[in-house]
Design an enzyme around this catalytic site. Structure first.
Site, PDB file in Angstrom:
ATOM      1  N   ARG A  87       0.854  -1.186   0.000  1.00 34.12           N
ATOM      2  CA  ARG A  87       0.000   0.000   0.000  1.00 34.12           C
ATOM      3  C   ARG A  87       0.895   1.243   0.000  1.00 34.12           C
ATOM      4  O   ARG A  87       1.715   1.410   0.906  1.00 34.12           O
ATOM      5  CB  ARG A  87      -0.890  -0.008   1.245  1.00 34.12           C
ATOM      6  CG  ARG A  87      -1.643   1.277   1.417  1.00 34.12           C
ATOM      7  CD  ARG A  87      -2.565   1.288   2.631  1.00 34.12           C
ATOM      8  NE  ARG A  87      -3.140   2.621   2.703  1.00 34.12           N
ATOM      9  CZ  ARG A  87      -3.184   3.366   3.794  1.00 34.12           C
ATOM     10  NH1 ARG A  87      -2.754   2.905   4.949  1.00 34.12           N
ATOM     11  NH2 ARG A  87      -3.690   4.575   3.741  1.00 34.12           N
ATOM     12  N   GLU A 111      -3.273  -0.536   8.107  1.00 30.33           N
ATOM     13  CA  GLU A 111      -2.100  -0.181   8.915  1.00 30.33           C
ATOM     14  C   GLU A 111      -2.207  -0.817  10.288  1.00 30.33           C
ATOM     15  O   GLU A 111      -3.277  -0.809  10.896  1.00 30.33           O
ATOM     16  CB  GLU A 111      -1.992   1.347   9.155  1.00 30.33           C
ATOM     17  CG  GLU A 111      -1.681   2.164   7.932  1.00 30.33           C
ATOM     18  CD  GLU A 111      -1.556   3.661   8.229  1.00 30.33           C
ATOM     19  OE1 GLU A 111      -1.273   4.055   9.389  1.00 30.33           O
ATOM     20  OE2 GLU A 111      -1.754   4.440   7.286  1.00 30.33           O
TER      21      GLU A 111
HETATM   22  C1  FCB Z   1      -1.135   6.804  10.951  1.00 27.54           C
HETATM   23  C2  FCB Z   1      -0.804   7.391   9.608  1.00 27.54           C
HETATM   24  C3  FCB Z   1       0.523   6.964   9.054  1.00 27.54           C
HETATM   25  C4  FCB Z   1       1.583   6.846  10.136  1.00 27.54           C
HETATM   26  C5  FCB Z   1       1.075   6.037  11.299  1.00 27.54           C
HETATM   27  C6  FCB Z   1       2.072   5.842  12.395  1.00 27.54           C
HETATM   28  O1  FCB Z   1      -1.996   7.646  11.626  1.00 27.54           O
HETATM   29  O2  FCB Z   1      -1.780   7.057   8.663  1.00 27.54           O
HETATM   30  O3  FCB Z   1       0.897   7.853   8.050  1.00 27.54           O
HETATM   31  O4  FCB Z   1       2.004   8.088  10.519  1.00 27.54           O
HETATM   32  O5  FCB Z   1      -0.076   6.629  11.821  1.00 27.54           O
END
Ligand code: FCB
Length: 449
Positions: A77, A355
């Site tokens: 991604r 994430e």
């Molecule tokens: C999220 C963001 C990413 C990164 C992580 C640690 O909030 O989407 O860009 O900074 O945190």
């Protein structure tokens, strides 16, 4: 621990974003972004760090793709810098920008890695901020034009798109808390920005459907539990409000086609200027998606504090919780809970973990090895917690670690290291950390143990 396998084809991957890794801020015809402007102001970024070079991914993307391949990652991604495609945010296309992402996509596909392209990960062209940024009602239309260019130019090879990354942060951290670009402090502006971001999302989804690209589109939301510090009625109400602010204000319009009434009432009482909430806007915002991306890091505890305007709460960690170097607690049970909630409360049928990860001040040992056991522990706990939710019937299709490499962590600069690959920012040398080899093993076995 018993080994637990994942469904065949489960997508193990890593995630990144343009501003945080690319560098080459003044190359390839790239226009200025709100993050360039914000980072240049003394005091905004820890140690005065800037992202002009960062991981130099713009020049080293082939090496980074080779690392993903070596780790056996199935997907990647990344986000596109709007200002590389349209340096002024609108108007003529910058072919050098298209060429960079086109080459990246080819390199991924040649390595058997599926690209997941995020259209917007916070680096708005400064030229658009000069017109009022996301608070300008023309912005959703400009965003749709930009999205159409990418569908048109990359859609032959990219079949997975994510419209927005964490609209909560773009709206509230950027326009109310001022901890992110553009660094404003106005709650009503932030609410308006959030609304326009969702109109932009809706237009981009519609344009995707019209493009006929055989693929999928979704969004990446940061949804995380907000727990009352004590069971006093004040703290319980504060936690519910914190949940409304971070989670429900974003999940409900997108997934249920409405805004949470308790938050509307609260904001009205506090004289926040609210958008029109027109029926057609909500229909646009809540079009069906192919997947919903979840960015999960940790839950937080909150305490009622009437002196904090307008929300009346503060975030606090109870004593004794395990945290990262940034005081982010380990709350993996909250990850399971959020996945169940997405399915039960908001009816999400396909979830992609866009994430998950943690920062530590990793160091490279004299033997050249990065022993980041605590990150490995965090990832293992969260992958297990995700598997727990899947055992209870939640459909999760993949898991992307934040992040492939250490990078520019917004207002915290280069200090927090989130990568499963270490970057020496003086030499640009990459070193796969123990957690990277761990993820390689997870992907190879398609299991957690
Ligand atoms: C999220 C963001 C990413 C990164 C992580 C640690 O909030 O989407 O860009 O900074 O945190």
């Amino acid at each position: 621990m018993k080994e637990r396998t994942f469904p065949e084809g489960f997508l193990w991957g890593t995630a990144s974003s343009s501003f945080q890794i690319e560098g080459a801020a003044h190359e390839g015809g790239r226009g200025e972004t709100i993050w360039d402007r914000y980072s240049a102001i003394p005091g905004n970024i820890l140690n005065g760090d800037v992202a002009d070079v960062s991981c130099d991914h713009y020049h080293r993307f082939r090496e980074d793709v080779a690392i993903m391949k070596e780790l056996g990652m199935k997907a990647y991604r990344f986000s596109v810098a709007w200002s590389r495609i349209l340096p002024e945010g609108r108007g003529a296309v910058n072919e050098e920008g298209i060429a960079f992402y086109s080459n990246l996509v080819d390199a991924l596909l040649e390595s058997g890695i599926t690209p997941y392209l995020t259209l917007y990960h916070w680096d708005l062209p400064q030229a658009l901020q000069d017109l009022g940024g996301w608070s300008n009602p023309d912005m959703p239309g400009y965003f749709a034009e930009y999205a159409r260019i990418l569908y048109d130019r990359l859609g032959d090879r990219v079949h997975h798109f994510i419209t927005l990354n964490e609209p909560y942060c773009a709206a509230f951290l950027g326009n109310y808390e001022g901890r992110m670009a553009p660094g404003l402090h106005d709650f009503s502006t932030a609410v308006r920005v959030a609304y326009h971001l969702y109109l932009a999302h809706g237009l981009a989804v519609r344009a995707f459907r019209e493009s006929g690209i055989p693929g999928e589109i979704g969004i990446a939301l940061n949804l995380m539990g907000r727990l009352p510090l004590t069971d006093s009625p004040e703290d319980v109400a504060a936690a519910r409000r914190a949940d409304g602010y971070l989670n429900r204000w974003f999940a409900e319009p997108l997934l249920l086609g409405r805004y949470p009434q308790d938050m509307i009432d609260w904001y009205r009482e506090h004289h926040i200027v609210l958008p029109a909430f027109r029926e057609e806007d909500l229909t646009l915002m809540s079009q069906p998606l192919d997947f919903v991306g979840l960015n999960y890091y940790n839950d937080f505890w909150v305490r009622s504090d009437p002196t904090v305007w307008p929300l009346g709460f503060r975030v606090v960690n109870p004593k004794g919780v395990t945290t990262s170097d940034r005081e982010w607690p380990f709350t993996e049970a909250g990850f399971t809970r959020m996945l169940l909630r997405m399915q039960k409360e908001w009816g999400v049928k396909r979830i992609l973990i866009t994430e998950n990860g943690i920062s530590f001040h990793d160091v490279k040992n004299l033997d050249g090895h990065v022993a980041d056991g605590a990150r490995q522990d965090y990832l293992r706990r969260h992958i297990r917690a995700m598997r727990d939710a899947m055992d209870q019937g939640v459909n999760v299709i993949g898991y992307f670690v934040w992040s492939l490499t250490d990078n520019f962590e917004w207002a915290d600069g280069y200090r927090p290291r989130f990568g499963i690959v270490h970057v020496d920012f003086n030499t640009q040398e990459r070193t796969i950390k123990d957690s990277g080899w761990f993820m390689a093993e997870v992907a190879r076995r398609n299991s957690i143990w």
